[in-house]
Design a protein around this motif. Structure first.
Motif, PDB file in Angstrom:
ATOM      1  N   LEU A 141      57.753  47.880  23.475  1.00 26.12           N
ATOM      2  CA  LEU A 141      57.884  49.041  22.587  1.00 26.12           C
ATOM      3  C   LEU A 141      57.678  48.651  21.125  1.00 26.12           C
ATOM      4  O   LEU A 141      56.995  49.349  20.372  1.00 26.12           O
ATOM      5  CB  LEU A 141      59.263  49.681  22.767  1.00 26.12           C
ATOM      6  CG  LEU A 141      59.455  50.599  23.967  1.00 26.12           C
ATOM      7  CD1 LEU A 141      60.900  51.083  24.019  1.00 26.12           C
ATOM      8  CD2 LEU A 141      58.508  51.791  23.897  1.00 26.12           C
ATOM      9  N   TYR A 142      58.284  47.534  20.729  1.00 22.96           N
ATOM     10  CA  TYR A 142      58.137  47.099  19.349  1.00 22.96           C
ATOM     11  C   TYR A 142      56.683  46.769  19.027  1.00 22.96           C
ATOM     12  O   TYR A 142      56.167  47.164  17.976  1.00 22.96           O
ATOM     13  CB  TYR A 142      59.000  45.877  19.047  1.00 22.96           C
ATOM     14  CG  TYR A 142      58.684  45.284  17.702  1.00 22.96           C
ATOM     15  CD1 TYR A 142      59.070  45.928  16.529  1.00 22.96           C
ATOM     16  CD2 TYR A 142      57.947  44.107  17.593  1.00 22.96           C
ATOM     17  CE1 TYR A 142      58.746  45.419  15.287  1.00 22.96           C
ATOM     18  CE2 TYR A 142      57.615  43.589  16.360  1.00 22.96           C
ATOM     19  CZ  TYR A 142      58.019  44.235  15.210  1.00 22.96           C
ATOM     20  OH  TYR A 142      57.681  43.734  13.985  1.00 22.96           O
ATOM     21  N   ALA A 145      54.707  49.967  18.625  1.00 23.96           N
ATOM     22  CA  ALA A 145      55.015  50.647  17.366  1.00 23.96           C
ATOM     23  C   ALA A 145      54.416  49.898  16.171  1.00 23.96           C
ATOM     24  O   ALA A 145      53.953  50.520  15.208  1.00 23.96           O
ATOM     25  CB  ALA A 145      56.524  50.779  17.199  1.00 23.96           C
ATOM     26  N   LEU A 148      50.733  50.773  16.033  1.00 23.46           N
ATOM     27  CA  LEU A 148      50.548  52.143  15.547  1.00 23.46           C
ATOM     28  C   LEU A 148      50.828  52.235  14.049  1.00 23.46           C
ATOM     29  O   LEU A 148      50.167  52.986  13.326  1.00 23.46           O
ATOM     30  CB  LEU A 148      51.457  53.099  16.317  1.00 23.46           C
ATOM     31  CG  LEU A 148      51.103  53.336  17.786  1.00 23.46           C
ATOM     32  CD1 LEU A 148      52.126  54.252  18.439  1.00 23.46           C
ATOM     33  CD2 LEU A 148      49.705  53.935  17.922  1.00 23.46           C
ATOM     34  N   ASN A 149      51.806  51.457  13.588  1.00 21.74           N
ATOM     35  CA  ASN A 149      52.110  51.443  12.159  1.00 21.74           C
ATOM     36  C   ASN A 149      50.972  50.841  11.348  1.00 21.74           C
ATOM     37  O   ASN A 149      50.545  51.384  10.325  1.00 21.74           O
ATOM     38  CB  ASN A 149      53.399  50.662  11.921  1.00 21.74           C
ATOM     39  CG  ASN A 149      53.700  50.476  10.441  1.00 21.74           C
ATOM     40  OD1 ASN A 149      53.452  49.404   9.891  1.00 21.74           O
ATOM     41  ND2 ASN A 149      54.218  51.509   9.789  1.00 21.74           N
ATOM     42  N   TRP A 154      51.718  55.167  11.393  1.00 26.91           N
ATOM     43  CA  TRP A 154      52.923  55.791  11.919  1.00 26.91           C
ATOM     44  C   TRP A 154      54.132  54.912  11.604  1.00 26.91           C
ATOM     45  O   TRP A 154      54.074  53.689  11.732  1.00 26.91           O
ATOM     46  CB  TRP A 154      52.821  55.946  13.436  1.00 26.91           C
ATOM     47  CG  TRP A 154      51.787  56.923  13.905  1.00 26.91           C
ATOM     48  CD1 TRP A 154      50.788  57.482  13.169  1.00 26.91           C
ATOM     49  CD2 TRP A 154      51.641  57.421  15.227  1.00 26.91           C
ATOM     50  NE1 TRP A 154      50.024  58.305  13.945  1.00 26.91           N
ATOM     51  CE2 TRP A 154      50.518  58.295  15.222  1.00 26.91           C
ATOM     52  CE3 TRP A 154      52.328  57.224  16.417  1.00 26.91           C
ATOM     53  CZ2 TRP A 154      50.092  58.964  16.366  1.00 26.91           C
ATOM     54  CZ3 TRP A 154      51.896  57.886  17.558  1.00 26.91           C
ATOM     55  CH2 TRP A 154      50.793  58.758  17.524  1.00 26.91           C
ATOM     56  N   ILE A 156      57.435  52.782  12.156  1.00 28.30           N
ATOM     57  CA  ILE A 156      57.783  51.956  13.313  1.00 28.30           C
ATOM     58  C   ILE A 156      58.679  52.715  14.293  1.00 28.30           C
ATOM     59  O   ILE A 156      58.409  52.780  15.493  1.00 28.30           O
ATOM     60  CB  ILE A 156      58.485  50.660  12.858  1.00 28.30           C
ATOM     61  CG1 ILE A 156      57.522  49.747  12.101  1.00 28.30           C
ATOM     62  CG2 ILE A 156      59.085  49.928  14.059  1.00 28.30           C
ATOM     63  CD1 ILE A 156      56.548  49.007  12.964  1.00 28.30           C
ATOM     64  N   GLY A 159      56.886  55.507  16.172  1.00 25.32           N
ATOM     65  CA  GLY A 159      56.013  54.991  17.218  1.00 25.32           C
ATOM     66  C   GLY A 159      56.790  54.562  18.445  1.00 25.32           C
ATOM     67  O   GLY A 159      56.379  54.808  19.586  1.00 25.32           O
ATOM     68  N   ILE A 160      57.937  53.919  18.238  1.00 26.74           N
ATOM     69  CA  ILE A 160      58.785  53.487  19.354  1.00 26.74           C
ATOM     70  C   ILE A 160      59.254  54.691  20.164  1.00 26.74           C
ATOM     71  O   ILE A 160      59.188  54.702  21.393  1.00 26.74           O
ATOM     72  CB  ILE A 160      59.987  52.679  18.834  1.00 26.74           C
ATOM     73  CG1 ILE A 160      59.533  51.305  18.320  1.00 26.74           C
ATOM     74  CG2 ILE A 160      61.043  52.505  19.926  1.00 26.74           C
ATOM     75  CD1 ILE A 160      60.639  50.500  17.670  1.00 26.74           C
ATOM     76  N   ALA A 163      56.266  56.515  22.160  1.00 21.84           N
ATOM     77  CA  ALA A 163      55.854  55.747  23.343  1.00 21.84           C
ATOM     78  C   ALA A 163      56.943  55.777  24.408  1.00 21.84           C
ATOM     79  O   ALA A 163      56.652  55.958  25.602  1.00 21.84           O
ATOM     80  CB  ALA A 163      55.551  54.309  22.937  1.00 21.84           C
ATOM     81  N   ILE A 397      64.788  50.992  23.271  1.00 21.64           N
ATOM     82  CA  ILE A 397      64.518  51.334  21.869  1.00 21.64           C
ATOM     83  C   ILE A 397      65.351  50.445  20.952  1.00 21.64           C
ATOM     84  O   ILE A 397      64.872  49.963  19.911  1.00 21.64           O
ATOM     85  CB  ILE A 397      64.814  52.826  21.620  1.00 21.64           C
ATOM     86  CG1 ILE A 397      63.803  53.699  22.387  1.00 21.64           C
ATOM     87  CG2 ILE A 397      64.771  53.152  20.126  1.00 21.64           C
ATOM     88  CD1 ILE A 397      64.109  55.178  22.330  1.00 21.64           C
ATOM     89  N   SER A 404      61.345  42.079  16.696  1.00 21.81           N
ATOM     90  CA  SER A 404      60.735  42.134  15.362  1.00 21.81           C
ATOM     91  C   SER A 404      60.916  40.849  14.571  1.00 21.81           C
ATOM     92  O   SER A 404      60.256  40.641  13.558  1.00 21.81           O
ATOM     93  CB  SER A 404      61.331  43.311  14.571  1.00 21.81           C
ATOM     94  OG  SER A 404      62.717  43.106  14.338  1.00 21.81           O
TER      95      SER A 404
END
Length: 548
Positions: A141-142, A145, A148-149, A154, A156, A159-160, A163, A397, A404
């Motif tokens: 997920l990270y 995101a 996408l960022n 988007w 972060i 985006g998480i 998705a 999430i 990260s």
């Protein structure tokens, strides 16, 4: 900042992909009648479907971003993750271990532990696997995101959540069947989206020769284009910083077999096959695309380090994890950009879905049913599975934020494997071939292995132990986990009582379930598991020799 110049066409392609994914979920819902349908697709799927899903479930952020980061950071040595760190273990799973899994009719990997050992072993692994699975889902997920960022701007967290919501809908509706059919679709989308990066990038650099020459002049040096150079014990000079013992035993045996043979997110695909023969062929079919996977991961990473100035530096946009998105932004026009983003989304959602579908099965079959809600109606367990899916996504999430902290997410995931998967494999491996191994040996062996791997990692981060790289530490941590598990398992076995041999039918070597009578269609030579195994192993040796 890295931003793709996307337009309405690109967003339309992404939207269509999202709609198709959700549509598969709604279609699969009609076929969910029992808990076996929801969690294991009713054990009804053909081998080619489960085989593609098997490899696609692994083509998440770990593969596309993590292995491309390895290609950029370590060079061609990253192919060891495939040709030593995957193919042999996939062959072993298909030929040796699937008769125990499928033949004993277990519904999950932890359930095998309960039958072979005892409830404490089962509970320990079920809890440990649930934690590891959610951490892996959060990593996907990270990564999604982050892309996408960087590519679309988007936020972060947004985006998480987007998705996660899409995966939540189609897994909650259709269960494992929805995940598997989406994974087959995602496999082809990923290939179509990423293969052009390799082709265009190599052409821009003058082919493999041009790439090798450019890389050799950079900070990686000439060793980055030879996978077996600099691996001697006395003179370890390869970019990974690991000698051949760490590569062959730490990665090739302990880490690899620990992941591919006991990770339920993968094994679950084989358990959904329509027969034992199909289940055995599942990882073998998946091994062929796995053999070619470096073309869309390792080599693009190398292309990125050769063509993107400052890659791997302090700039957040130039992390090794961003190798493939950077190349897409550099080479792709509109329209192709939309397909590229859809391909990345496909990869990440496949990784999340594989982990979440495994999580809801283990929580339901291995925690709720035996310990909290035993003896309930079958439809009630389906409801529990859907609740577990929601809970798994929500927790993922939160765990996405843990990933990260790593500029190369492969380093993060290898630590998880050494702590959670390797001790489990050691226990499986010994218990499957040694009937004398006792129930309590299985439990204490896993505990000791996990503590050993975690302790090695903590001492490394504290500066007490030194390794050539984070990746080298993960390999040696895995070796410590395996050896400690083995020593404790043997020691405890000699002071505790084993199970009666008659209780081990279908669970240990020499007492495995016999393969069912094959249909005429399944008896053709090219469907033989042994033929498939030898074919992929010979191709793997040939590919390895090319980069020696």
């Amino acid at each position: 900042m890295l931003r793709l110049d996307v337009n309405a066409i690109d967003y339309a392609i992404i939207a269509v992909y999202f709609l198709v994914v959700l549509g598969i979920g709604f279609a699969a819902r009609r076929y969910v009648k029992t808990s076996l349908d929801y969690f294991l697709s009713g054990r009804s799927l053909p081998a080619w479907i489960t085989g593609l899903a098997f490899v696609s479930a692994n083509l998440g952020a770990l593969e596309l971003l993590g292995q491309a980061a390895n290609g950029a950071q370590y060079g061609i040595a990253g192919v060891h993750f495939y040709w030593i760190g995957a193919i042999p273990a996939m062959v072993f799973l298909g030929l040796v271990m699937m008769p125990f899994y499928y033949g004993s009719k277990v519904r999950s990997v932890p359930e095998y532990l309960r039958r072979r050992f005892n409830k404490p072993s089962h509970l320990f692994n079920a809890v440990a696997f649930s934690i590891a699975t959610i951490l892996s889902a959060g990593e996907n997920l990270y990564a999604l995101a982050l892309v996408l960022n960087l590519m679309l701007g988007w936020p972060i967290l947004f985006g998480i959540v987007v998705a996660a919501a899409i995966v939540l809908v189609y897994i909650t509706l259709g269960g494992l069947s929805s995940a598997i059919y989406n994974e087959v679709l995602q496999f082809f989308v990923i290939v179509v989206a990423v293969v052009p990066v390799t082709i265009i990038g190599l052409k821009a650099l003058g082919g493999w020769h041009g790439l090798s020459e450019t890389i050799s002049k950079g900070k990686l040096g000439s060793g980055a284009t030879h996978s077996w150079h600099g691996l001697s014990i006395s003179d370890t000079t390869n970019p990974i910083g690991a000698n051949w013992i760490a590569i062959v035993f730490g990665l090739g045996f302990v880490q690899s077999f620990g992941y591919w043979t006991t990770n339920f997110a993968e094994v679950q695909r084989a358990l959904s096959a329509s027969s034992l023969s199909a289940a055995r062929r599942t990882p073998l079919i998946g091994a062929f695309p796995k053999l070619l996977a470096p073309a869309i991961t390792i080599i693009p990473g190398m292309i990125a380090v050769a063509s993107v100035k400052g890659l791997g530096g302090s700039d957040p946009d130039l992390q090794y994890n961003n190798a493939i998105p950077l190349l897409m932004g550099q080479y792709f026009p509109n329209g192709m950009l939309g397909l590229a983003v859809a391909g990345l989304l496909a990869a990440f959602m496949a990784g999340v879905a594989a982990n979440v579908s495994a999580f809801n099965t283990v929580v339901t079959y291995d925690l709720l049913e035996p310990y909290i809600r035993p003896g309930r109606a079958d439809e009630e367990y389906v409801r529990y599975g859907r609740v577990a899916t929601v809970a798994g996504i929500v927790i993922s999430i939160a765990t996405a934020l843990i990933a990260s902290g790593y500029t190369n997410i492969m380093n993060y995931i290898q630590v998880l494997f050494s702590v959670f998967n390797v001790p489990l494999f050691a226990t499986f491996f010994i218990g499957m071939f040694w009937k004398r191994m006792t129930p309590w040996a299985g439990f204490w062996g896993m505990v000791a292995g996990s503590v050993g791997a975690l302790g090695t990692y903590v001492l490394y981060k504290a500066g007490v132990l030194a390794f050539g790289s984070d990746l080298a530490e993960a390999f040696w941590g895995a070796i410590v986990a395996f050896c400690l598990d083995a020593v404790v398992s043997v020691g405890v076995t000699f002071v505790t009582e084993p199970k009666p041999v008659e209780e081990l039918d279908g669970l240990v070597y020499g007492r495995a379930a016999k393969e069912e009578r094959l249909s005429e269609a399944e008896r053709v030579w090219y469907r033989s598991p042994k033929v498939l195994a030898w074919a992929v192993l010979l191709l793997t040796v040939g590919a390895s020799l090319f980069f020696i």
